[in-house]
Motif scaffolding. Structure first.
Motif, PDB file in Angstrom:
ATOM      1  N   SER A 201      79.542  92.900 -22.694  1.00 56.02           N
ATOM      2  CA  SER A 201      79.062  94.274 -22.269  1.00 56.02           C
ATOM      3  C   SER A 201      80.156  94.637 -21.451  1.00 56.02           C
ATOM      4  O   SER A 201      81.060  94.123 -20.348  1.00 56.02           O
ATOM      5  CB  SER A 201      77.956  94.737 -21.269  1.00 56.02           C
ATOM      6  N   CYS A 202      79.823  96.632 -21.683  1.00 59.50           N
ATOM      7  CA  CYS A 202      81.049  97.089 -20.864  1.00 59.50           C
ATOM      8  C   CYS A 202      80.771  98.510 -20.279  1.00 59.50           C
ATOM      9  O   CYS A 202      80.202  98.911 -21.374  1.00 59.50           O
ATOM     10  CB  CYS A 202      82.832  96.963 -22.043  1.00 59.50           C
ATOM     11  N   SER A 203      80.449  99.157 -19.448  1.00 63.01           N
ATOM     12  CA  SER A 203      80.115 100.303 -18.964  1.00 63.01           C
ATOM     13  C   SER A 203      81.038 100.692 -18.288  1.00 63.01           C
ATOM     14  O   SER A 203      82.175 100.422 -18.462  1.00 63.01           O
ATOM     15  CB  SER A 203      79.340 100.105 -17.978  1.00 63.01           C
ATOM     16  N   TYR A 204      81.123 101.749 -18.598  1.00 65.65           N
ATOM     17  CA  TYR A 204      82.108 103.429 -17.993  1.00 65.65           C
ATOM     18  C   TYR A 204      80.774 104.798 -17.481  1.00 65.65           C
ATOM     19  O   TYR A 204      80.282 104.623 -18.180  1.00 65.65           O
ATOM     20  CB  TYR A 204      82.987 103.746 -18.869  1.00 65.65           C
TER      21      TYR A 204
ATOM     22  N   TYR B 258      89.230 107.136 -22.043  1.00 63.42           N
ATOM     23  CA  TYR B 258      88.983 105.304 -22.409  1.00 63.42           C
ATOM     24  C   TYR B 258      88.190 104.688 -20.884  1.00 63.42           C
ATOM     25  O   TYR B 258      89.542 104.592 -20.333  1.00 63.42           O
ATOM     26  CB  TYR B 258      89.888 104.655 -23.233  1.00 63.42           C
ATOM     27  N   LYS B 259      88.208 103.410 -21.483  1.00 67.00           N
ATOM     28  CA  LYS B 259      87.905 102.382 -20.073  1.00 67.00           C
ATOM     29  C   LYS B 259      88.522 101.127 -20.924  1.00 67.00           C
ATOM     30  O   LYS B 259      87.997 100.209 -22.069  1.00 67.00           O
ATOM     31  CB  LYS B 259      86.452 102.338 -20.731  1.00 67.00           C
ATOM     32  N   ILE B 260      89.144 100.652 -20.340  1.00 71.35           N
ATOM     33  CA  ILE B 260      89.560  99.052 -20.184  1.00 71.35           C
ATOM     34  C   ILE B 260      88.650  97.833 -19.657  1.00 71.35           C
ATOM     35  O   ILE B 260      88.340  98.173 -18.396  1.00 71.35           O
ATOM     36  CB  ILE B 260      90.784  98.888 -19.087  1.00 71.35           C
ATOM     37  N   CYS B 261      88.310  97.233 -20.103  1.00 71.49           N
ATOM     38  CA  CYS B 261      87.341  96.511 -20.068  1.00 71.49           C
ATOM     39  C   CYS B 261      87.748  95.011 -19.360  1.00 71.49           C
ATOM     40  O   CYS B 261      88.186  94.395 -19.785  1.00 71.49           O
ATOM     41  CB  CYS B 261      86.172  96.177 -21.149  1.00 71.49           C
TER      42      CYS B 261
END
Length: 154
Positions: free
Chosen positions: A141-144, A151-154
């Motif tokens: 999973s990746c949250s921001y 953008y979000k670098i996970c």
């Protein structure tokens, strides 16, 4: 007398056996979610929808079949679930899953969404992406939580 040394050896064996196993790192992980596509908010033009995407990377030295795997956000709506068809992610390779329409390739898959502003998947300020295997087990999973970045670098 050998009993103490036998007991000590047995205790050491129990201690070694009862140590918790470390979970292996997932083979496929999120690397990036681009949630604020260029030009948005707009009326859901295909170019803007395709500017929104999630990237997944195979971190192993073996190809991984993603058939039946799902990608989704926090929304519980069934139309916010992307299901991989017959697709194999090569060793060390990355696949980009774009929200809009296009022709699937070895490196890019398309959610094939359209229909205006409600076609976007990723919220512009906070969301979580979930990757599950074909059995439904959470793989990554990746949250921001930021409106300061696109953008979000996970």
């Amino acid at each position: 007398m050998r009993i103490p040394s036998v007991l000590a050896a047995a205790a050491l064996t129990v201690a070694v056996v009862s140590q918790p196993a470390h979970a292996a790192a997932p083979a496929v992980v999120f690397t990036k979610i681009y949630y604020d596509s260029p030009g948005s908010p707009d009326f859901g033009a295909n170019s803007s929808l395709n500017g929104e995407y999630a990237q997944l990377k195979n971190r192993t030295k073996k190809a991984v079949s993603l058939k039946g795997w799902t990608l989704r956000d926090e929304t519980r709506r069934s139309d916010h679930v992307y299901t991989f068809g017959a697709f194999t992610l090569g060793a060390g390779k990355t696949v980009t899953v774009r929200t809009g329409k296009g022709r699937d390739t070895r490196t890019t898959r398309y959610w094939n969404r359209s229909g205006g502003t409600y076609a976007y998947i990723w919220n512009q300020t906070a969301d979580t992406g979930y990757l599950r295997n074909a059995s439904g087990r959470l793989i990554d999973s990746c949250s921001y939580d930021s409106s300061r970045a696109d953008y979000k670098i996970c």
